[in-house]
Write a protein that holds these residues in place. Sequence first.
Motif, PDB file in Angstrom:
ATOM      1  N   TYR A  54      53.287  41.867  43.906  1.00 43.69           N
ATOM      2  CA  TYR A  54      53.407  40.940  42.776  1.00 43.69           C
ATOM      3  C   TYR A  54      52.087  40.277  42.422  1.00 43.69           C
ATOM      4  CZ  TYR A  54      54.719  36.806  40.104  1.00 43.69           C
ATOM      5  OH  TYR A  54      54.790  35.818  39.151  1.00 43.69           O
ATOM      6  N   PRO A  55      51.331  39.708  43.391  1.00 41.66           N
ATOM      7  CA  PRO A  55      50.026  39.125  43.024  1.00 41.66           C
ATOM      8  C   PRO A  55      49.069  40.152  42.433  1.00 41.66           C
ATOM      9  CG  PRO A  55      50.706  38.350  45.183  1.00 41.66           C
ATOM     10  CD  PRO A  55      51.645  39.460  44.809  1.00 41.66           C
ATOM     11  N   ALA A  56      49.093  41.394  42.944  1.00 38.90           N
ATOM     12  CA  ALA A  56      48.181  42.409  42.418  1.00 38.90           C
ATOM     13  C   ALA A  56      48.511  42.747  40.971  1.00 38.90           C
ATOM     14  CB  ALA A  56      48.252  43.669  43.284  1.00 38.90           C
ATOM     15  N   VAL A  57      49.800  42.933  40.669  1.00 38.37           N
ATOM     16  CA  VAL A  57      50.202  43.230  39.289  1.00 38.37           C
ATOM     17  C   VAL A  57      49.872  42.056  38.379  1.00 38.37           C
ATOM     18  CG1 VAL A  57      52.182  43.707  37.795  1.00 38.37           C
ATOM     19  CG2 VAL A  57      51.992  44.845  40.015  1.00 38.37           C
ATOM     20  N   LEU A  58      50.135  40.843  38.845  1.00 42.50           N
ATOM     21  CA  LEU A  58      49.835  39.657  38.038  1.00 42.50           C
ATOM     22  C   LEU A  58      48.343  39.530  37.777  1.00 42.50           C
ATOM     23  CD1 LEU A  58      51.123  37.155  36.718  1.00 42.50           C
ATOM     24  CD2 LEU A  58      50.737  35.930  38.862  1.00 42.50           C
ATOM     25  N   MET A  59      47.517  39.851  38.771  1.00 38.96           N
ATOM     26  CA  MET A  59      46.067  39.787  38.588  1.00 38.96           C
ATOM     27  C   MET A  59      45.597  40.791  37.545  1.00 38.96           C
ATOM     28  SD  MET A  59      43.067  40.284  41.475  1.00 38.96           S
ATOM     29  CE  MET A  59      43.551  41.992  41.777  1.00 38.96           C
ATOM     30  N   VAL A  60      46.155  41.996  37.586  1.00 36.73           N
ATOM     31  CA  VAL A  60      45.760  43.015  36.604  1.00 36.73           C
ATOM     32  C   VAL A  60      46.151  42.569  35.199  1.00 36.73           C
ATOM     33  CG1 VAL A  60      46.151  45.384  35.851  1.00 36.73           C
ATOM     34  CG2 VAL A  60      45.886  44.880  38.281  1.00 36.73           C
ATOM     35  N   ILE A  61      47.354  42.020  35.044  1.00 33.51           N
ATOM     36  CA  ILE A  61      47.800  41.568  33.721  1.00 33.51           C
ATOM     37  C   ILE A  61      46.921  40.437  33.211  1.00 33.51           C
ATOM     38  CG2 ILE A  61      49.712  40.493  32.479  1.00 33.51           C
ATOM     39  CD1 ILE A  61      51.623  41.982  34.331  1.00 33.51           C
ATOM     40  N   GLN A  62      46.618  39.471  34.079  1.00 34.74           N
ATOM     41  CA  GLN A  62      45.801  38.331  33.655  1.00 34.74           C
ATOM     42  C   GLN A  62      44.379  38.735  33.304  1.00 34.74           C
ATOM     43  OE1 GLN A  62      45.993  35.343  36.701  1.00 34.74           O
ATOM     44  NE2 GLN A  62      48.066  34.695  36.164  1.00 34.74           N
ATOM     45  N   SER A  63      43.883  39.827  33.876  1.00 37.90           N
ATOM     46  CA  SER A  63      42.514  40.247  33.587  1.00 37.90           C
ATOM     47  C   SER A  63      42.344  40.713  32.148  1.00 37.90           C
ATOM     48  CB  SER A  63      42.091  41.368  34.542  1.00 37.90           C
ATOM     49  OG  SER A  63      42.830  42.552  34.293  1.00 37.90           O
ATOM     50  N   PHE A  64      43.433  41.003  31.456  1.00 35.41           N
ATOM     51  CA  PHE A  64      43.369  41.430  30.053  1.00 35.41           C
ATOM     52  C   PHE A  64      43.709  40.291  29.095  1.00 35.41           C
ATOM     53  CE2 PHE A  64      44.371  45.335  32.394  1.00 35.41           C
ATOM     54  CZ  PHE A  64      43.326  46.139  31.978  1.00 35.41           C
ATOM     55  N   THR A  65      43.736  39.055  29.596  1.00 35.40           N
ATOM     56  CA  THR A  65      44.064  37.901  28.765  1.00 35.40           C
ATOM     57  C   THR A  65      42.965  36.846  28.888  1.00 35.40           C
ATOM     58  OG1 THR A  65      45.292  36.745  30.516  1.00 35.40           O
ATOM     59  CG2 THR A  65      46.512  38.336  29.183  1.00 35.40           C
ATOM     60  N   ASP A  66      43.076  35.805  28.052  1.00 37.77           N
ATOM     61  CA  ASP A  66      42.145  34.670  28.116  1.00 37.77           C
ATOM     62  C   ASP A  66      42.806  33.480  28.807  1.00 37.77           C
ATOM     63  OD1 ASP A  66      44.003  34.037  26.213  1.00 37.77           O
ATOM     64  OD2 ASP A  66      42.565  33.338  24.713  1.00 37.77           O
ATOM     65  N   TYR A  67      43.572  33.790  29.848  1.00 40.26           N
ATOM     66  CA  TYR A  67      44.335  32.769  30.569  1.00 40.26           C
ATOM     67  C   TYR A  67      43.383  31.771  31.223  1.00 40.26           C
ATOM     68  CZ  TYR A  67      48.002  30.843  33.592  1.00 40.26           C
ATOM     69  OH  TYR A  67      48.895  30.008  34.221  1.00 40.26           O
ATOM     70  N   THR A  68      43.569  30.472  30.919  1.00 43.51           N
ATOM     71  CA  THR A  68      42.742  29.414  31.477  1.00 43.51           C
ATOM     72  C   THR A  68      43.642  28.296  32.005  1.00 43.51           C
ATOM     73  OG1 THR A  68      42.550  28.250  29.362  1.00 43.51           O
ATOM     74  CG2 THR A  68      40.884  29.926  29.833  1.00 43.51           C
ATOM     75  N   VAL A  69      43.013  27.298  32.568  1.00 40.97           N
ATOM     76  CA  VAL A  69      43.771  26.164  33.080  1.00 40.97           C
ATOM     77  C   VAL A  69      44.459  25.409  31.950  1.00 40.97           C
ATOM     78  CG1 VAL A  69      41.822  24.543  32.954  1.00 40.97           C
ATOM     79  CG2 VAL A  69      43.627  24.206  34.664  1.00 40.97           C
ATOM     80  N   LYS A  70      43.927  25.527  30.743  1.00 40.88           N
ATOM     81  CA  LYS A  70      44.551  24.875  29.584  1.00 40.88           C
ATOM     82  C   LYS A  70      45.943  25.450  29.341  1.00 40.88           C
ATOM     83  CE  LYS A  70      43.891  24.094  24.636  1.00 40.88           C
ATOM     84  NZ  LYS A  70      42.989  24.321  23.462  1.00 40.88           N
ATOM     85  N   ALA A 298      40.180  37.007  37.357  1.00 43.47           N
ATOM     86  CA  ALA A 298      41.076  38.123  37.664  1.00 43.47           C
ATOM     87  C   ALA A 298      40.374  39.457  37.418  1.00 43.47           C
ATOM     88  CB  ALA A 298      42.344  38.031  36.813  1.00 43.47           C
ATOM     89  N   ALA A 299      39.543  39.533  36.397  1.00 40.98           N
ATOM     90  CA  ALA A 299      38.784  40.756  36.139  1.00 40.98           C
ATOM     91  C   ALA A 299      37.832  41.056  37.295  1.00 40.98           C
ATOM     92  CB  ALA A 299      38.010  40.626  34.830  1.00 40.98           C
ATOM     93  N   ILE A 300      37.195  40.027  37.841  1.00 47.99           N
ATOM     94  CA  ILE A 300      36.322  40.223  39.004  1.00 47.99           C
ATOM     95  C   ILE A 300      37.126  40.733  40.187  1.00 47.99           C
ATOM     96  CG2 ILE A 300      34.736  39.088  40.609  1.00 47.99           C
ATOM     97  CD1 ILE A 300      34.102  37.073  38.431  1.00 47.99           C
ATOM     98  N   GLY A 301      38.309  40.164  40.402  1.00 47.48           N
ATOM     99  CA  GLY A 301      39.153  40.613  41.501  1.00 47.48           C
ATOM    100  C   GLY A 301      39.589  42.059  41.343  1.00 47.48           C
ATOM    101  N   VAL A 302      39.910  42.480  40.127  1.00 48.26           N
ATOM    102  CA  VAL A 302      40.319  43.864  39.897  1.00 48.26           C
ATOM    103  C   VAL A 302      39.165  44.815  40.195  1.00 48.26           C
ATOM    104  CG1 VAL A 302      41.008  45.520  38.119  1.00 48.26           C
ATOM    105  CG2 VAL A 302      42.106  43.281  38.225  1.00 48.26           C
ATOM    106  N   VAL A 303      37.965  44.461  39.766  1.00 49.41           N
ATOM    107  CA  VAL A 303      36.798  45.309  40.041  1.00 49.41           C
ATOM    108  C   VAL A 303      36.568  45.422  41.541  1.00 49.41           C
ATOM    109  CG1 VAL A 303      34.299  45.514  39.742  1.00 49.41           C
ATOM    110  CG2 VAL A 303      35.721  44.818  37.821  1.00 49.41           C
ATOM    111  N   MET A 304      36.721  44.324  42.282  1.00 46.90           N
ATOM    112  CA  MET A 304      36.541  44.365  43.728  1.00 46.90           C
ATOM    113  C   MET A 304      37.580  45.260  44.390  1.00 46.90           C
ATOM    114  SD  MET A 304      35.591  40.383  44.632  1.00 46.90           S
ATOM    115  CE  MET A 304      35.617  40.745  46.385  1.00 46.90           C
ATOM    116  N   VAL A 305      38.832  45.175  43.935  1.00 46.83           N
ATOM    117  CA  VAL A 305      39.884  46.015  44.516  1.00 46.83           C
ATOM    118  C   VAL A 305      39.600  47.485  44.248  1.00 46.83           C
ATOM    119  CG1 VAL A 305      42.326  46.613  44.368  1.00 46.83           C
ATOM    120  CG2 VAL A 305      41.641  44.215  44.424  1.00 46.83           C
ATOM    121  N   ILE A 306      39.209  47.815  43.019  1.00 47.21           N
ATOM    122  CA  ILE A 306      38.896  49.211  42.678  1.00 47.21           C
ATOM    123  C   ILE A 306      37.728  49.713  43.523  1.00 47.21           C
ATOM    124  CG2 ILE A 306      38.048  50.719  40.841  1.00 47.21           C
ATOM    125  CD1 ILE A 306      39.585  49.000  38.859  1.00 47.21           C
TER     126      ILE A 306
END
Length: 325
Positions: A54-70, A298-306
Amino acid sequence: MSETAALITPTDDSRSRQRAPLNPREKSRRRREARGAWTLLGPSLIILGVMVGYPAVLMVIQSFTDYTVKNKVQGTLPDFIGLENYIDLFTQSDFPAVLMRSLGLMVVLTVLNLTFGILVAVLMTRLSKAWRIVVSVGLLLAWAMPPLTATVVWGWIFDTQYGVVNWLLNTVTGTSDWTNHSWLLNPWSFYLVLTIIIVWQSVPFVAFTTYAGLGQVPGEVLEAASLDGATGWQRFRLIVFPYLRSILTVVLVLQIIWNLRIFTQVYALQSRGGLASETNVLGTYLFRQGVGEFGATAAIGVVMVILLLALSWGYVRTTLKEEEL
């Protein structure tokens, strides 16, 4: 020769003819075994799915968005921006430099850990029982020390004012040139201290694993090779290494993964005076970048996992081939 091989090697038709059809009782038994296996694996798969999947899928999805603390505070949905986070990561940030720095450090640490670990393991086979116990205890103490504690201790050893290293260099050279010398301000000396800390704590794992593998090498074969005039390097390369190949492959992959994910030692040394902008690795860069910028991190995390999957794929493929044999 080809005709003989064709006669010996069974074709697909001959294989299918050799497989006898399963009777109903055999089919029922196999279904029960399959249900039992899935029942035993079920809890582990559920835990892996919740904790990892679940965290991995959520990270991949968030990497394609502009999700911020706002978005998190206001409870609004982020906008889909496609590959913009990945493009900005490689074109408008320090990530490429940090990536190359991390890969270079990983190569150096892996080579040093394996080299010194194997040498220590071979040395332990030549020591007496008493000395082997002493070396083992020393390795265990270094291995058991928490990374943060080890970094603090080594930080005091290389301290600017009270460090033992500066005092020793002044004593050896007979000058005061090393007084108040900072080892953490310069990136090269920073990585020198970091390398010493990590190698000091990583060598015990390689040494113990290799030493256990050396016990599988038949002593009679080594003795026969020695009588035939083989040198120490030839005995290791032609006899010992084939027995240790699978073990060293696992150790190599683990060292690559661990050395690419280092965080505690780098962050602790940066807190003692290192320049974060010039000494960041992937772990600290991910921690320091974009506070509240969940999409970018999240994009940085996806690159690290790959990257980690790509580096460990060779081992996984080799393991699968060995299981098929």
